[in-house]
Design a protein around this motif. Structure first.
Motif, PDB file in Angstrom:
ATOM      1  N   ASP A 163       0.881  -1.073  -0.094  1.00 10.01           N
ATOM      2  CA  ASP A 163       0.026   0.068   0.005  1.00 10.01           C
ATOM      3  C   ASP A 163       0.836   1.431   0.144  1.00 10.01           C
ATOM      4  O   ASP A 163       0.469   2.367  -0.565  1.00 10.01           O
ATOM      5  CB  ASP A 163      -1.090   0.109   1.244  1.00 10.01           C
ATOM      6  CG  ASP A 163      -2.005  -1.192   0.995  1.00 10.01           C
ATOM      7  OD1 ASP A 163      -2.160  -1.619   0.161  1.00 10.01           O
ATOM      8  OD2 ASP A 163      -2.421  -1.368   2.061  1.00 10.01           O
ATOM      9  N   SER A 166       1.941   1.694  -3.543  1.00  8.14           N
ATOM     10  CA  SER A 166       1.154   2.324  -4.146  1.00  8.14           C
ATOM     11  C   SER A 166       1.032   3.983  -4.225  1.00  8.14           C
ATOM     12  O   SER A 166       0.933   4.610  -5.070  1.00  8.14           O
ATOM     13  CB  SER A 166      -0.121   1.685  -4.119  1.00  8.14           C
ATOM     14  OG  SER A 166      -0.278   0.303  -4.464  1.00  8.14           O
ATOM     15  N   ARG A 167       1.105   4.289  -2.881  1.00  9.16           N
ATOM     16  CA  ARG A 167       0.967   5.713  -2.612  1.00  9.16           C
ATOM     17  C   ARG A 167       1.945   6.362  -3.122  1.00  9.16           C
ATOM     18  O   ARG A 167       1.996   7.492  -3.776  1.00  9.16           O
ATOM     19  CB  ARG A 167       0.876   5.971  -1.064  1.00  9.16           C
ATOM     20  CG  ARG A 167       0.710   7.388  -0.435  1.00  9.16           C
ATOM     21  CD  ARG A 167       0.949   7.390   0.763  1.00  9.16           C
ATOM     22  NE  ARG A 167       2.443   7.219   1.257  1.00  9.16           N
ATOM     23  CZ  ARG A 167       2.902   6.672   2.214  1.00  9.16           C
ATOM     24  NH1 ARG A 167       2.191   6.761   3.240  1.00  9.16           N
ATOM     25  NH2 ARG A 167       4.286   6.723   2.297  1.00  9.16           N
ATOM     26  N   ASP A 168       3.153   6.110  -2.792  1.00  6.81           N
ATOM     27  CA  ASP A 168       4.465   6.738  -3.178  1.00  6.81           C
ATOM     28  C   ASP A 168       4.573   6.615  -4.702  1.00  6.81           C
ATOM     29  O   ASP A 168       5.195   7.668  -5.354  1.00  6.81           O
ATOM     30  CB  ASP A 168       5.539   6.253  -2.521  1.00  6.81           C
ATOM     31  CG  ASP A 168       5.802   6.738  -1.039  1.00  6.81           C
ATOM     32  OD1 ASP A 168       4.597   7.161  -0.764  1.00  6.81           O
ATOM     33  OD2 ASP A 168       6.825   6.705  -0.412  1.00  6.81           O
ATOM     34  N   SER A 170       2.424   6.700  -7.099  1.00  9.98           N
ATOM     35  CA  SER A 170       1.757   7.315  -7.724  1.00  9.98           C
ATOM     36  C   SER A 170       2.220   8.843  -8.028  1.00  9.98           C
ATOM     37  O   SER A 170       1.884   9.440  -8.866  1.00  9.98           O
ATOM     38  CB  SER A 170       0.174   7.434  -7.000  1.00  9.98           C
ATOM     39  OG  SER A 170       0.408   8.076  -5.646  1.00  9.98           O
ATOM     40  N   LYS A 171       2.932   9.330  -7.086  1.00  9.84           N
ATOM     41  CA  LYS A 171       3.729  10.484  -7.139  1.00  9.84           C
ATOM     42  C   LYS A 171       4.733  10.463  -8.255  1.00  9.84           C
ATOM     43  O   LYS A 171       5.121  11.381  -8.873  1.00  9.84           O
ATOM     44  CB  LYS A 171       4.344  11.086  -5.848  1.00  9.84           C
ATOM     45  CG  LYS A 171       3.265  11.355  -4.843  1.00  9.84           C
ATOM     46  CD  LYS A 171       2.591  12.726  -5.138  1.00  9.84           C
ATOM     47  CE  LYS A 171       1.850  13.158  -4.143  1.00  9.84           C
ATOM     48  NZ  LYS A 171       1.135  14.517  -4.399  1.00  9.84           N
ATOM     49  N   ASN A 181      -3.002   2.498  -7.976  1.00 10.45           N
ATOM     50  CA  ASN A 181      -3.781   2.252  -6.864  1.00 10.45           C
ATOM     51  C   ASN A 181      -3.623   0.892  -6.158  1.00 10.45           C
ATOM     52  O   ASN A 181      -3.406  -0.152  -6.868  1.00 10.45           O
ATOM     53  CB  ASN A 181      -5.216   2.426  -7.256  1.00 10.45           C
ATOM     54  CG  ASN A 181      -5.710   3.968  -7.569  1.00 10.45           C
ATOM     55  OD1 ASN A 181      -5.659   4.836  -6.709  1.00 10.45           O
ATOM     56  ND2 ASN A 181      -5.898   4.198  -8.908  1.00 10.45           N
ATOM     57  N   GLY A 239      -3.163   6.824  -6.393  1.00 10.20           N
ATOM     58  CA  GLY A 239      -2.649   6.894  -4.795  1.00 10.20           C
ATOM     59  C   GLY A 239      -3.761   6.265  -3.804  1.00 10.20           C
ATOM     60  O   GLY A 239      -3.488   6.622  -2.766  1.00 10.20           O
ATOM     61  N   SER A 240      -4.667   5.672  -4.174  1.00  7.98           N
ATOM     62  CA  SER A 240      -5.825   5.257  -3.284  1.00  7.98           C
ATOM     63  C   SER A 240      -5.799   4.193  -2.745  1.00  7.98           C
ATOM     64  O   SER A 240      -5.343   2.947  -3.558  1.00  7.98           O
ATOM     65  CB  SER A 240      -7.115   5.662  -4.107  1.00  7.98           C
ATOM     66  OG  SER A 240      -7.471   7.096  -4.101  1.00  7.98           O
ATOM     67  N   TRP A 241      -6.302   3.765  -1.633  1.00 11.58           N
ATOM     68  CA  TRP A 241      -6.528   2.245  -1.109  1.00 11.58           C
ATOM     69  C   TRP A 241      -7.789   1.922  -1.292  1.00 11.58           C
ATOM     70  O   TRP A 241      -8.744   2.666  -0.526  1.00 11.58           O
ATOM     71  CB  TRP A 241      -6.043   2.386   0.381  1.00 11.58           C
ATOM     72  CG  TRP A 241      -6.119   1.017   1.097  1.00 11.58           C
ATOM     73  CD1 TRP A 241      -5.127   0.222   0.818  1.00 11.58           C
ATOM     74  CD2 TRP A 241      -7.056   0.235   1.649  1.00 11.58           C
ATOM     75  NE1 TRP A 241      -5.322  -1.169   1.660  1.00 11.58           N
ATOM     76  CE2 TRP A 241      -6.475  -0.853   2.125  1.00 11.58           C
ATOM     77  CE3 TRP A 241      -8.219   0.803   2.272  1.00 11.58           C
ATOM     78  CZ2 TRP A 241      -7.354  -2.151   2.789  1.00 11.58           C
ATOM     79  CZ3 TRP A 241      -9.005  -0.232   2.990  1.00 11.58           C
ATOM     80  CH2 TRP A 241      -8.436  -1.292   3.394  1.00 11.58           C
TER      81      TRP A 241
END
Length: 250
Positions: A163, A166-168, A170-171, A181, A239-241
């Motif tokens: 997770d 995925s978040r990082d 996305s940037k 995501n 960047g979503s869960w």
């Protein structure tokens, strides 16, 4: 014309279970699907055949993940079939339902190698193949957000790491219009959950009780969420869960 016509997708761990459901759905939506498998070639070919029988296009790639050089080997095989990628679904994963007092270092290293290291290096080596405007979906788990099954601690830790990835990521990829995501299933009716669901007379009922909807999910339930995220309709979600547990965390 399907909504994904002209796009190429790679789904890891697509020979069975959730991965097969995702691969078949993307195939129905028009994508050409690379069906990755670790060891079960027969099952992967069955997935390819099912996609083709429904009018889609697919090919199988057999590479074991969690071993040195796995990412390079997978992309080398992929390049024999396609000249670029639009959709990557990191679905392949293994679990460990052994409590912390029993899990060995080898167990721990293996689950992290397959569930975390492999997706990381698949992305590292695949970014040049991923076309602008592409999609990345990492298959997480509701266990990353709840301690309801504490004996799955090592597995849950890998999904927490995925997770963050995925978040990082996305940037990192956002400037190219690529979305990233995580999709988190709950208990899904697959061969991996057969013992939990069917190993005791009340297994199914106990599993269904976790869900606010009072049921057990199917691979198609997860595949439909993934299909939205990789479509044009999911272009502004990154960047979503995404909770696909059927309300098991409510």
């Amino acid at each position: 014309m399907g909504v994904l016509t002209g796009r190429t997708a790679l789904v890891t761990g697509a020979s069975r279970g959730i991965g097969r459901g995702i691969a078949e759905r993307l195939g129905r939506d028009g994508a050409r699907v690379a069906v990755h498998y670790g060891r079960n070639e027969t099952a992967a070919k069955e997935t390819v055949a099912a996609i083709e029988a429904a009018g889609g296009s697919a090919f199988a790639i057999g590479v074991e993940l969690g071993v040195p050089g796995d990412a390079e080997a997978l992309w080398e095989e992929f390049d024999r079939h396609a000249d670029g990628l639009d959709i990557l679904v990191n679905n392949a994963g293994i679990g460990s339902a052994r409590p912390i007092g029993e899990i060995t270092e080898d167990d721990f290293d293996r689950v992290f190698a397959v569930n975390v290291k492999a997706p990381f290096f698949l992305l590292k080596h695949g970014m040049t193949r991923l076309r602008d405007g592409g999609r990345v979906v990492n298959i997480s788990s509701g266990l990353a957000r709840t301690a309801v099954m504490p004996d799955n601690v090592a597995y849950a830790m890998t999904k927490g790491a995925l997770d963050v990835f995925s978040r990082d990521l996305s940037k990192v990829l956002g400037a190219r219009g690529i979305t990233v995501n995580s999709v988190a299933p709950g208990i899904i009716d697959t061969d991996n959950t057969a013992e939990l669901l069917h190993g005791s007379p009340d297994g199914w009922a106990r599993a269904a009780a976790y869900s606010a909807l009072g049921g057990v999910g199917t691979p198609a339930d997860v595949a439909d969420v993934v299909a939205f995220l990789v479509s044009d309709g999911g272009r502004w979600v990154t960047g979503s869960w995404v909770d696909a547990t059927g309300g098991s965390l409510t």
